[in-house]
Scaffold this motif. Structure first.
Motif, PDB file in Angstrom:
ATOM      1  N   PHE A  52       0.796  -1.233   0.000  1.00 53.45           N
ATOM      2  CA  PHE A  52       0.000   0.000   0.000  1.00 53.45           C
ATOM      3  C   PHE A  52       0.832   1.289   0.000  1.00 53.45           C
ATOM      4  N   LYS A  53       2.142   1.138   0.056  1.00 61.22           N
ATOM      5  CA  LYS A  53       3.029   2.308   0.134  1.00 61.22           C
ATOM      6  C   LYS A  53       2.783   3.331  -0.984  1.00 61.22           C
ATOM      7  N   THR A  54       2.535   2.815  -2.174  1.00 59.66           N
ATOM      8  CA  THR A  54       2.401   3.721  -3.314  1.00 59.66           C
ATOM      9  C   THR A  54       0.938   4.064  -3.632  1.00 59.66           C
ATOM     10  N   ASP A  55       0.033   3.633  -2.782  1.00 63.11           N
ATOM     11  CA  ASP A  55      -1.392   3.926  -2.987  1.00 63.11           C
ATOM     12  C   ASP A  55      -1.607   5.438  -2.840  1.00 63.11           C
ATOM     13  N   THR A  56      -2.180   6.057  -3.860  1.00 64.14           N
ATOM     14  CA  THR A  56      -2.339   7.518  -3.800  1.00 64.14           C
ATOM     15  C   THR A  56      -3.808   7.925  -3.658  1.00 64.14           C
ATOM     16  N   ASN A  57      -4.661   6.972  -3.302  1.00 65.15           N
ATOM     17  CA  ASN A  57      -6.080   7.319  -3.146  1.00 65.15           C
ATOM     18  C   ASN A  57      -6.305   8.216  -1.923  1.00 65.15           C
ATOM     19  N   GLY A  58      -7.376   8.972  -1.987  1.00 67.76           N
ATOM     20  CA  GLY A  58      -7.762   9.839  -0.871  1.00 67.76           C
ATOM     21  C   GLY A  58      -7.073  11.186  -0.932  1.00 67.76           C
ATOM     22  N   PRO A 315      -1.737  10.415   5.838  1.00 72.40           N
ATOM     23  CA  PRO A 315      -2.702  11.517   5.818  1.00 72.40           C
ATOM     24  C   PRO A 315      -3.893  11.438   4.837  1.00 72.40           C
ATOM     25  N   PRO A 316      -3.765  10.889   3.610  1.00 69.14           N
ATOM     26  CA  PRO A 316      -4.926  11.011   2.714  1.00 69.14           C
ATOM     27  C   PRO A 316      -6.165  10.236   3.213  1.00 69.14           C
ATOM     28  N   LEU A 317      -7.298  10.922   3.182  1.00 72.14           N
ATOM     29  CA  LEU A 317      -8.544  10.404   3.760  1.00 72.14           C
ATOM     30  C   LEU A 317      -9.574  10.075   2.688  1.00 72.14           C
ATOM     31  N   ASP A 318     -10.513   9.201   3.044  1.00 74.64           N
ATOM     32  CA  ASP A 318     -11.670   8.959   2.167  1.00 74.64           C
ATOM     33  C   ASP A 318     -12.755  10.001   2.471  1.00 74.64           C
ATOM     34  N   GLU A 319     -13.896   9.843   1.808  1.00 74.60           N
ATOM     35  CA  GLU A 319     -14.999  10.812   1.953  1.00 74.60           C
ATOM     36  C   GLU A 319     -15.483  10.953   3.390  1.00 74.60           C
ATOM     37  N   ALA A 320     -15.441   9.850   4.150  1.00 77.16           N
ATOM     38  CA  ALA A 320     -15.952   9.875   5.527  1.00 77.16           C
ATOM     39  C   ALA A 320     -14.946  10.488   6.490  1.00 77.16           C
ATOM     40  N   GLY A 321     -13.680  10.675   6.036  1.00 79.88           N
ATOM     41  CA  GLY A 321     -12.657  11.269   6.897  1.00 79.88           C
ATOM     42  C   GLY A 321     -11.732  10.244   7.525  1.00 79.88           C
ATOM     43  N   ASN A 322     -11.666   9.045   6.920  1.00 81.17           N
ATOM     44  CA  ASN A 322     -10.822   7.978   7.458  1.00 81.17           C
ATOM     45  C   ASN A 322      -9.625   7.734   6.540  1.00 81.17           C
ATOM     46  N   SER A 323      -8.437   7.588   7.118  1.00 77.62           N
ATOM     47  CA  SER A 323      -7.230   7.375   6.317  1.00 77.62           C
ATOM     48  C   SER A 323      -7.387   6.154   5.408  1.00 77.62           C
ATOM     49  N   VAL A 324      -7.159   6.365   4.125  1.00 76.30           N
ATOM     50  CA  VAL A 324      -7.344   5.286   3.146  1.00 76.30           C
ATOM     51  C   VAL A 324      -6.323   4.175   3.379  1.00 76.30           C
ATOM     52  N   LYS A 325      -5.037   4.556   3.433  1.00 75.98           N
ATOM     53  CA  LYS A 325      -3.986   3.528   3.587  1.00 75.98           C
ATOM     54  C   LYS A 325      -4.126   2.815   4.932  1.00 75.98           C
ATOM     55  N   ALA A 326      -4.453   3.572   5.979  1.00 83.08           N
ATOM     56  CA  ALA A 326      -4.551   2.945   7.312  1.00 83.08           C
ATOM     57  C   ALA A 326      -5.642   1.878   7.303  1.00 83.08           C
ATOM     58  N   GLN A 327      -6.769   2.188   6.665  1.00 89.03           N
ATOM     59  CA  GLN A 327      -7.841   1.176   6.615  1.00 89.03           C
ATOM     60  C   GLN A 327      -7.372  -0.063   5.867  1.00 89.03           C
ATOM     61  N   LYS A 328      -6.673   0.164   4.737  1.00 84.02           N
ATOM     62  CA  LYS A 328      -6.241  -0.977   3.925  1.00 84.02           C
ATOM     63  C   LYS A 328      -5.233  -1.844   4.680  1.00 84.02           C
TER      64      LYS A 328
END
Ligand code: GLN
Length: 350
Positions: A52-58, A315-328
Motif C-alpha cells: 500500500f506504500k504507493t497507494d495515492t487514493n484519498g 494523511p490522505p482520507l476517504d470521503e468519511a474522513g478515514n485514512s485510506v492507507k490505514a484502513q487498507k
C-alpha cells in the motif's frame, strides 16, 4: 499478538528486513496463547507496507489549513502487544495530531469520573449515519449528542470533565492521554492555532447542543478544550501503545499502570465498533471486525482485545474522513492474522 518462541532463522531474517523490534521491557501480561507467531506478524506487516506504500487514493483533510499541507506520502505502522512487544515500520517518529482518536480517551476519562451509566445518559452511543461534523444529526437524533465520537457528542463529553477552569480540565486530559501512551505527550501548537482559527462549525455545534441542554459546561470553553485535545501530537508507536492499554484491560503494557478502569473497557470498545469510523463504521465492522478509531490527521488505531493494538498513520482520507492507507493496512493484517472479533477463529476455533 505474538507468541514467545526461541528466535528461528525466519525471525532473524524478518528482523533484518523489517521493522525495528523492541523486546518486552516489562511483561504486564503474558502473550495470548492464541496469538500468531511474531515472525508471521512481521512478514504480514511488511507485505501490507509494501503493497500500500504507493497507494495515492484519498486526500488530506483541507478544512484545517495545517493538515492540508502535511506530506501526503507519510506512512507509518506500529503494533504494540499486551506484553509490550513493539513492531514499527515506516515514518514512525513523525508526530501527527491525534484529532478524533482523542475522543476515545476523553470518553475513558469521563467514565472514570462519572461512571458509564451517567456518560451513556448524557451522551449516548448511537450511530448518526451522517458526517462527523453534522449539525443535522444534532437536530435529528433523539439524544442530540449521538455518540462520543462525532464532534457534537465529543464536545459534550469533553464538557463533562471536571475542573475549576478550562486550563485545569485541559491539563487533566493531557495527563490522562500521556499515561495511556506511557510517555509525556505535547500539544502541537501550530495545529491548535490553525484549528482554533477555523472551527466555527464546532462552535455552532456547541451552541446547538446548548439549545437542547446537552452540553455540560460553557459551550465555547468546551470547544476550546476539545480543540486542544485534538491537537495533541502522537507518533504511530505512542498511538499503538494507547490502544494496547485498552487491549490490556486498561493497564499500560509499558508502565504497568492501570490507566483506564478495567470495567469500562467493553463500553469503550463497543462504542468504537458503533462509531469509530463515523459513517464508515458499518462497512468497517463488516470487513474488518475490530474496534477502531480514526482521526482526520491520518491516524487510525484498531484494538485486538487481549492481544494488542495496531496504529497506522497516512494523511490522505476517504470521503468519511478515514485514512485510506490505514484502513487498507489494518484490513490486510487483521484478515491474515485472524483478528476479526466476530470470527470464532479469533479465539482459535478452527
Ligand atoms: N478536530 C477535528 C474536528 O473537530 C476532529 C475531526 C476528526 O478527526 N474527524 O473537526
Amino acid at each position: 499478538m505474538f507468541a514467545n518462541r526461541a528466535p528461528s532463522k525466519s525471525i532473524l531474517a524478518a528482523m533484518l528486513i523489517a521493522a525495528s523490534f523492541t523486546p518486552a521491557l516489562l511483561s504486564a501480561q503474558k502473550a495470548s496463547p492464541v496469538a500468531p507467531r511474531r515472525a508471521l506478524v512481521e512478514s504480514v506487516v511488511r507485505e501490507a507496507y509494501d503493497k500500500f506504500k504507493t497507494d495515492t487514493n484519498g486526500k488530506n483533510a483541507d478544512y484545517i489549513p495545517y493538515l492540508a499541507q502535511a506530506d501526503s506520502k507519510l506512512f507509518g505502522i506500529a503494533i504494540v502487544t499486551t506484553d509490550n512487544q513493539v513492531l514499527t515500520l515506516g515514518d514512525v517518529n513523525y508526530s501527527f495530531s491525534i484529532q478524533s482518536i482523542s475522543k476515545v480517551f476523553t470518553l475513558a476519562l469521563a467514565m472514570e469520573e462519572l461512571g458509564p451509566d451517567k456518560v451513556f445518559e448524557k451522551v449516548g452511543s448511537e450511530p448518526t449515519g451522517r458526517p462527523f461534523n453534522s449539525p443535522l444529526a444534532v437536530v435529528d437524533m433523539p439524544s442530540h449528542t449521538g455518540n462520543p465520537f462525532v464532534n457534537a457528542g465529543a464536545i459534550a463529553t469533553t464538557s463533562l470533565i471536571s475542573g475549576k477552569d478550562a486550563n485545569e480540565k485541559w491539563n487533566k486530559i493531557l495527563e490522562f492521554y500521556s499515561k495511556a501512551a506511557g510517555e509525556k505527550l505535547k500539544l502541537i501548537d501550530e495545529v491548535y492555532k490553525s484549528e482554533a482559527a477555523t472551527n466555527t462549525g464546532n462552535k455552532a455545534l456547541s451552541y446547538l447542543l446548548a439549545k437542547y441542554d446537552r452540553i455540560y459546561a460553557d459551550p465555547f470553553e468546551s470547544v476550546d478544550v476539545y480543540t486542544k485535545q485534538c491537537s495533541v501530537g502522537v507518533n504511530a508507536a505512542q498511538l499503538a501503545r494507547m490502544g494496547a492499554t485498552l487491549a490490556n484491560n486498561g493497564i499500560n503494557p509499558a508502565t504497568g499502570e492501570q490507566v483506564v478502569k478495567r470495567e469500562n473497557i467493553p463500553e469503550i470498545l463497543s462504542t468504537m465498533v458503533v462509531a469509530g469510523l463515523y459513517d464508515g463504521s458499518g462497512g468497517w465492522a463488516w470487513h474488518v471486525g475490530l474496534p477502531a478509531k480514526s482521526g482526520v490527521g491520518g491516524g487510525i488505531v484498531a484494538i485486538v482485545p487481549g492481544k494488542g493494538a495496531i496504529a497506522v498513520f497516512a494523511p490522505p482520507l476517504d470521503e468519511a474522513g478515514n485514512s485510506v492507507k490505514a484502513q487498507k493496512v489494518i484490513d490486510y493484517v487483521a484478515e491474515r492474522l485472524n483478528y476479526n472479533l466476530f470470527s470464532p477463529a479469533s479465539v482459535g476455533l478452527k
